[in-house]
Motif scaffolding. Structure first.
Motif, PDB file in Angstrom:
ATOM      1  N   ILE A  97       3.746  -3.061  -6.385  1.00  0.00           N
ATOM      2  CA  ILE A  97       4.179  -1.767  -5.849  1.00  0.00           C
ATOM      3  C   ILE A  97       5.398  -1.322  -6.640  1.00  0.00           C
ATOM      4  CG2 ILE A  97       5.109  -0.585  -3.828  1.00  0.00           C
ATOM      5  CD1 ILE A  97       3.508  -2.684  -2.169  1.00  0.00           C
ATOM      6  N   LYS A  98       5.324  -0.125  -7.196  1.00  0.00           N
ATOM      7  CA  LYS A  98       6.437   0.440  -7.951  1.00  0.00           C
ATOM      8  C   LYS A  98       7.191   1.373  -7.017  1.00  0.00           C
ATOM      9  CE  LYS A  98       3.895   0.008 -12.239  1.00  0.00           C
ATOM     10  NZ  LYS A  98       3.221   0.702 -13.315  1.00  0.00           N
ATOM     11  N   ARG A  99       8.297   0.887  -6.499  1.00  0.00           N
ATOM     12  CA  ARG A  99       9.062   1.635  -5.504  1.00  0.00           C
ATOM     13  C   ARG A  99       9.382   3.058  -5.969  1.00  0.00           C
ATOM     14  NH1 ARG A  99      10.868  -3.713  -5.216  1.00  0.00           N
ATOM     15  NH2 ARG A  99      11.008  -4.549  -3.110  1.00  0.00           N
TER      16      ARG A  99
ATOM     17  N   HIS B  20       2.692   5.383   7.453  1.00  0.00           N
ATOM     18  CA  HIS B  20       2.068   5.388   6.127  1.00  0.00           C
ATOM     19  C   HIS B  20       0.638   5.881   6.201  1.00  0.00           C
ATOM     20  CE1 HIS B  20      -0.462   1.950   7.177  1.00  0.00           C
ATOM     21  NE2 HIS B  20       0.585   1.516   7.862  1.00  0.00           N
ATOM     22  N   PRO B  21       0.143   6.504   5.103  1.00  0.00           N
ATOM     23  CA  PRO B  21      -1.291   6.768   5.003  1.00  0.00           C
ATOM     24  C   PRO B  21      -1.988   5.454   4.661  1.00  0.00           C
ATOM     25  CG  PRO B  21      -0.170   7.544   3.028  1.00  0.00           C
ATOM     26  CD  PRO B  21       0.892   7.062   3.978  1.00  0.00           C
ATOM     27  N   PRO B  22      -3.298   5.360   4.841  1.00  0.00           N
ATOM     28  CA  PRO B  22      -3.998   4.092   4.586  1.00  0.00           C
ATOM     29  C   PRO B  22      -3.752   3.515   3.194  1.00  0.00           C
ATOM     30  CG  PRO B  22      -5.458   5.614   5.708  1.00  0.00           C
ATOM     31  CD  PRO B  22      -4.213   6.384   5.380  1.00  0.00           C
ATOM     32  N   LYS B  23      -3.702   4.354   2.177  1.00  0.00           N
ATOM     33  CA  LYS B  23      -3.565   3.834   0.814  1.00  0.00           C
ATOM     34  C   LYS B  23      -2.164   3.305   0.510  1.00  0.00           C
ATOM     35  CE  LYS B  23      -2.474   8.272  -1.283  1.00  0.00           C
ATOM     36  NZ  LYS B  23      -2.827   9.261  -2.261  1.00  0.00           N
ATOM     37  N   LEU B  24      -1.190   3.580   1.355  1.00  0.00           N
ATOM     38  CA  LEU B  24       0.185   3.129   1.117  1.00  0.00           C
ATOM     39  C   LEU B  24       0.644   2.076   2.125  1.00  0.00           C
ATOM     40  CD1 LEU B  24       1.933   6.511   0.172  1.00  0.00           C
ATOM     41  CD2 LEU B  24       1.227   4.657  -1.349  1.00  0.00           C
ATOM     42  N   GLU B  25      -0.273   1.371   2.740  1.00  0.00           N
ATOM     43  CA  GLU B  25       0.097   0.386   3.756  1.00  0.00           C
ATOM     44  C   GLU B  25       0.971  -0.730   3.182  1.00  0.00           C
ATOM     45  OE1 GLU B  25      -1.874  -2.538   7.137  1.00  0.00           O
ATOM     46  OE2 GLU B  25      -3.190  -1.430   5.792  1.00  0.00           O
ATOM     47  N   ARG B  26       0.615  -1.245   2.013  1.00  0.00           N
ATOM     48  CA  ARG B  26       1.420  -2.306   1.402  1.00  0.00           C
ATOM     49  C   ARG B  26       2.819  -1.809   1.057  1.00  0.00           C
ATOM     50  NH1 ARG B  26      -0.838  -3.454  -3.467  1.00  0.00           N
ATOM     51  NH2 ARG B  26       0.659  -5.113  -3.775  1.00  0.00           N
ATOM     52  N   ALA B  27       2.916  -0.580   0.567  1.00  0.00           N
ATOM     53  CA  ALA B  27       4.226  -0.008   0.235  1.00  0.00           C
ATOM     54  C   ALA B  27       5.070   0.154   1.502  1.00  0.00           C
ATOM     55  CB  ALA B  27       4.054   1.342  -0.465  1.00  0.00           C
ATOM     56  N   ALA B  28       4.435   0.539   2.611  1.00  0.00           N
ATOM     57  CA  ALA B  28       5.162   0.697   3.877  1.00  0.00           C
ATOM     58  C   ALA B  28       5.745  -0.636   4.323  1.00  0.00           C
ATOM     59  CB  ALA B  28       4.242   1.266   4.954  1.00  0.00           C
TER      60      ALA B  28
ATOM     61  N   THR C  51       5.586  -0.917  11.372  1.00  0.00           N
ATOM     62  CA  THR C  51       4.881   0.028  10.501  1.00  0.00           C
ATOM     63  C   THR C  51       3.610   0.459  11.225  1.00  0.00           C
ATOM     64  OG1 THR C  51       3.612  -1.678   9.355  1.00  0.00           O
ATOM     65  CG2 THR C  51       5.726  -1.069   8.372  1.00  0.00           C
ATOM     66  N   LEU C  52       3.293   1.739  11.097  1.00  0.00           N
ATOM     67  CA  LEU C  52       2.079   2.281  11.723  1.00  0.00           C
ATOM     68  C   LEU C  52       1.433   3.298  10.795  1.00  0.00           C
ATOM     69  CD1 LEU C  52       3.292   2.955  15.381  1.00  0.00           C
ATOM     70  CD2 LEU C  52       1.757   1.148  14.618  1.00  0.00           C
ATOM     71  N   GLN C  53       0.175   3.592  11.036  1.00  0.00           N
ATOM     72  CA  GLN C  53      -0.525   4.593  10.247  1.00  0.00           C
ATOM     73  C   GLN C  53      -0.003   5.987  10.602  1.00  0.00           C
ATOM     74  OE1 GLN C  53      -4.628   3.813  10.077  1.00  0.00           O
ATOM     75  NE2 GLN C  53      -4.974   5.196   8.392  1.00  0.00           N
ATOM     76  N   ALA C  54       0.108   6.835   9.576  1.00  0.00           N
ATOM     77  CA  ALA C  54       0.624   8.200   9.746  1.00  0.00           C
ATOM     78  C   ALA C  54      -0.236   8.978  10.738  1.00  0.00           C
ATOM     79  CB  ALA C  54       0.656   8.914   8.408  1.00  0.00           C
TER      80      ALA C  54
ATOM     81  N   LEU D 196       5.467   7.934   2.432  1.00  0.00           N
ATOM     82  CA  LEU D 196       5.882   7.175   3.605  1.00  0.00           C
ATOM     83  C   LEU D 196       6.826   8.040   4.423  1.00  0.00           C
ATOM     84  CD1 LEU D 196       6.646   3.738   1.902  1.00  0.00           C
ATOM     85  CD2 LEU D 196       4.530   4.485   2.994  1.00  0.00           C
ATOM     86  N   THR D 197       6.725   7.944   5.734  1.00  0.00           N
ATOM     87  CA  THR D 197       7.601   8.672   6.639  1.00  0.00           C
ATOM     88  C   THR D 197       8.362   7.654   7.472  1.00  0.00           C
ATOM     89  OG1 THR D 197       6.002  10.483   6.762  1.00  0.00           O
ATOM     90  CG2 THR D 197       7.695  10.411   8.465  1.00  0.00           C
ATOM     91  N   LEU D 198       9.674   7.625   7.293  1.00  0.00           N
ATOM     92  CA  LEU D 198      10.533   6.694   8.026  1.00  0.00           C
ATOM     93  C   LEU D 198      11.242   7.466   9.123  1.00  0.00           C
ATOM     94  CD1 LEU D 198      12.136   4.121   8.585  1.00  0.00           C
ATOM     95  CD2 LEU D 198      13.592   4.676   6.619  1.00  0.00           C
ATOM     96  N   ILE D 199      11.001   7.067  10.374  1.00  0.00           N
ATOM     97  CA  ILE D 199      11.654   7.710  11.509  1.00  0.00           C
ATOM     98  C   ILE D 199      12.573   6.694  12.160  1.00  0.00           C
ATOM     99  CG2 ILE D 199      11.336   8.901  13.703  1.00  0.00           C
ATOM    100  CD1 ILE D 199       8.622   9.830  12.707  1.00  0.00           C
ATOM    101  N   LEU D 200      13.849   7.053  12.220  1.00  0.00           N
ATOM    102  CA  LEU D 200      14.903   6.163  12.732  1.00  0.00           C
ATOM    103  C   LEU D 200      15.226   6.489  14.178  1.00  0.00           C
ATOM    104  CD1 LEU D 200      17.074   6.699   9.577  1.00  0.00           C
ATOM    105  CD2 LEU D 200      15.869   4.580  10.117  1.00  0.00           C
ATOM    106  N   THR D 201      15.342   5.462  14.999  1.00  0.00           N
ATOM    107  CA  THR D 201      15.736   5.667  16.400  1.00  0.00           C
ATOM    108  C   THR D 201      17.113   5.081  16.684  1.00  0.00           C
ATOM    109  OG1 THR D 201      14.608   3.634  17.059  1.00  0.00           O
ATOM    110  CG2 THR D 201      13.344   5.691  17.222  1.00  0.00           C
TER     111      THR D 201
END
Length: 171
Positions: A80-82, A130-138, A150-153, A162-167
């Motif tokens: 994975i290339k960050r 994450h979308p399905p194709k980016l699960e490893r990156a997530a 981590t969950l599917q978008a 990737l969408t990071l939501i902070l609580t």
């Protein structure tokens, strides 16, 4: 005798139900199979491990009756290339500036942060979507930032990043 009843003058036989017939046939077939297989040798064969310890100066023995089979090769997943993965960071807490601080932290780890903002909605815990194709990156982003979830978008989330939501604050 009542006027609507007829005298029983017909005689017949009652045939067994189809279930009884099938049961008798199954038992007979099982008995035949049992008798037919008596006395035959088992068809088991010895299975030896494919990898054997190599003895120096000695070629491995190959039986002539079995052709050599190529070992299956499984290609490792590409690294994975960050810097090639887009990340958006959203703050879903009351902590001011949290999305900006975490975005800087993700950028410092090599991720390509393309946006930061507030998230309006309910998220139970800090999550990398994450979308399905980016699960490893997530999973790698979550590992880099110390996030457990981590969950599917879903919904309006973009499927190319990737969408990071902070609580709350990260450890």
């Amino acid at each position: 005798m009542a006027p609507h009843q007829r005298p029983r003058t017909e005689r017949g036989t009652v045939l067994p139900s189809p279930v009884v017939i099938l049961s008798v046939i199954a038992v007979a077939m099982a008995a035949f199979a049992f008798v037919a297989t008596q006395g035959s040798e088992p068809t088991e064969r010895e299975i030896t491990p494919a990898a054997r310890e190599a003895v120096p100066d000695q070629e491995p023995e190959v039986e002539e009756s079995e052709p050599a089979k190529p070992k299956p090769t499984k290609k490792p997943a590409p690294a994975i290339k960050r810097g090639e993965v887009y990340v958006e960071v959203y703050n879903n807490s009351s902590v001011t500036g949290l999305a900006g601080r975490v975005a800087q932290r993700a950028t410092g780890a090599g991720w390509q942060v393309v946006g930061e903002d507030n998230w309006y909605g309910t998220v139970p815990a800090t999550t990398v979507y994450h979308p399905p194709k980016l699960e490893r990156a997530a999973k790698l982003l979550a590992l880099d930032l110390g996030i457990d979830r981590t969950l599917q978008a879903t919904g309006a989330m973009k499927l190319d990043r990737l969408t990071l939501i902070l609580t709350g604050e990260l450890d």
